[in-house]
Design a protein around this motif. Structure first.
Motif, PDB file in Angstrom:
ATOM      1  N   PHE A   1       0.962  -1.145   0.186  1.00 40.63           N
ATOM      2  CA  PHE A   1      -0.041   0.012   0.120  1.00 40.63           C
ATOM      3  C   PHE A   1       0.856   1.197  -0.115  1.00 40.63           C
ATOM      4  O   PHE A   1       1.626   1.513   1.008  1.00 40.63           O
ATOM      5  N   ASP A   2       0.888   1.980  -1.020  1.00 41.70           N
ATOM      6  CA  ASP A   2       1.674   3.104  -1.377  1.00 41.70           C
ATOM      7  C   ASP A   2       0.794   4.361  -1.001  1.00 41.70           C
ATOM      8  O   ASP A   2       0.195   5.001  -1.831  1.00 41.70           O
ATOM      9  N   VAL A   3       1.396   5.213   0.118  1.00 41.98           N
ATOM     10  CA  VAL A   3       0.717   6.465   0.525  1.00 41.98           C
ATOM     11  C   VAL A   3       1.817   7.633   0.601  1.00 41.98           C
ATOM     12  O   VAL A   3       1.755   8.561   1.167  1.00 41.98           O
ATOM     13  N   ARG A   4       2.560   7.375  -0.486  1.00 41.49           N
ATOM     14  CA  ARG A   4       4.091   8.390  -0.356  1.00 41.49           C
ATOM     15  C   ARG A   4       3.236   9.487  -1.092  1.00 41.49           C
ATOM     16  O   ARG A   4       2.626   9.619  -1.864  1.00 41.49           O
ATOM     17  N   ASP A   5       3.796  10.836  -0.438  1.00 39.25           N
ATOM     18  CA  ASP A   5       3.308  12.245  -1.074  1.00 39.25           C
ATOM     19  C   ASP A   5       1.570  12.308  -0.750  1.00 39.25           C
ATOM     20  O   ASP A   5       0.939  13.071  -1.518  1.00 39.25           O
ATOM     21  N   ASN A   6       0.814  11.480   0.068  1.00 36.31           N
ATOM     22  CA  ASN A   6      -0.300  11.660   0.293  1.00 36.31           C
ATOM     23  C   ASN A   6      -0.668  12.855   1.180  1.00 36.31           C
ATOM     24  O   ASN A   6      -0.227  12.603   2.234  1.00 36.31           O
ATOM     25  N   PRO A   7      -1.314  13.686   0.645  1.00 37.45           N
ATOM     26  CA  PRO A   7      -1.771  14.850   1.710  1.00 37.45           C
ATOM     27  C   PRO A   7      -2.650  14.843   2.669  1.00 37.45           C
ATOM     28  O   PRO A   7      -2.939  15.733   3.424  1.00 37.45           O
ATOM     29  N   GLY A   8      -3.419  13.647   2.652  1.00 32.95           N
ATOM     30  CA  GLY A   8      -4.554  13.537   3.514  1.00 32.95           C
ATOM     31  C   GLY A   8      -5.846  13.681   2.857  1.00 32.95           C
ATOM     32  O   GLY A   8      -5.804  13.416   1.617  1.00 32.95           O
ATOM     33  N   GLY A   9      -6.676  13.994   3.329  1.00 28.02           N
ATOM     34  CA  GLY A   9      -8.116  14.269   2.945  1.00 28.02           C
ATOM     35  C   GLY A   9      -9.381  14.170   4.011  1.00 28.02           C
ATOM     36  O   GLY A   9      -9.397  14.652   4.955  1.00 28.02           O
TER      37      GLY A   9
END
Length: 283
Positions: free
Chosen positions: A243-251
């Motif tokens: 599960f790749d959440v790199r550079d995920n700014p949220g939400g």
């Protein structure tokens, strides 16, 4: 006869005097309750004085400023500055247009320009990634650049969510982004924020029965798309996942909760606590 006339005149004057006194009392009572109502609506005298001070500033601008002053822009700027003064990166003010865009994101729409943004170690908004075929990519924006302004508005001191909302508010109109290169040079890009839905979840099967799922953000639709991705990969033979959440700014919390609920066993996912110490848990 004269005495009778004098008596009648005195009676008229006396009634007129009583009427005037009653009017004065009514005016005084009305003024008192109007003042109390005004003060009450502002909670206290200090808040009322602050409101009067703003009104005086607006009046001074109206009477002395050479040019056309947009009152709505002034009021929005004043409201925004008030929230920024808290020094809390999670708190920000939204104009009616920005709030409408924010609600649209929560209702299933997605407005974006195809790039990821994060707050770097210098506290500035750095572009982490740009999709080549996106609006941002076609405009020439690249990873590593730092956003300086959006449509002429300085973004320093703004929260990440505030910046994202500002960009979303530029729906279907041309606007500019000024970005700084690592050497300090600034470039200006003109682009259009398209109103469309783009899934924040990308997935594929890797070698050795490994399912790969990238979550770009937790915006509207993420939870359902994540579930679709996982179920498809399992049906395709995946026995392990990345599960790749790199550079995920949220939400949105709701979308994150849907994704976590699919992966974790029964129990508390997270808990929140308000300013009064009231705690709530999400399972």
């Amino acid at each position: 006869m004269n005495k009778k006339r004098s008596g009648a005149g005195s009676a008229v004057i006396s009634k007129l005097g009583v009427f005037v006194i009653v009017c004065v009392i009514v005016m005084a009572v009305t003024a008192f309750f109007t003042y109390k109502l005004a003060v009450g609506s502002f909670s206290d005298r200090e808040a009322l004085n602050n409101a009067k001070r703003y009104a005086e500033i607006e009046k001074a601008v109206e009477e002395n400023y050479i040019g056309n002053a947009d009152k709505e822009t002034m009021r929005s700027a004043a409201s925004s500055a008030m929230i920024r003064a808290l020094g809390d990166k999670w708190s920000y003010y939204m104009t009616p247009d920005e709030y409408a865009s924010f609600k649209m994101s929560g209702a299933g729409g997605f407005a974006g320009i195809g790039m990821g943004i994060f707050v770097n170690s210098d506290g500035r908004f750095e572009i982490s990634s740009v999709e080549a075929a996106s609006v941002a990519g076609k405009a020439g924006l690249t990873a590593g650049q730092v956003i300086v302004s959006v449509d002429g508005q300085d973004v320093s001191g703004m929260s990440l969510s505030g910046l994202q909302t500002l960009i979303r508010s530029k729906m279907n109109v041309n606007f500019s982004i000024v970005a700084a290169e690592k050497n300090g040079d600034e470039v200006s890009a003109t682009l259009k924020c398209a109103d469309s839905y783009t899934s924040p979840v990308v997935y594929k099967m890797l070698k050795e029965d490994v399912g790969y799922v990238r979550i770009k953000n937790f915006e509207a639709g993420c939870g359902d798309d994540f579930k679709t991705a996982v179920e498809f990969l399992i049906s395709s033979g995946a026995v392990s996942f990345i599960f790749d959440v790199r550079d995920n700014p949220g939400g949105l919390f709701e979308e994150m909760t849907k994704a976590l609920d699919l992966l974790l066993p029964d129990g508390t996912l997270y808990s929140t606590e308000d300013r009064d110490g009231n705690r709530a848990t999400v399972s």
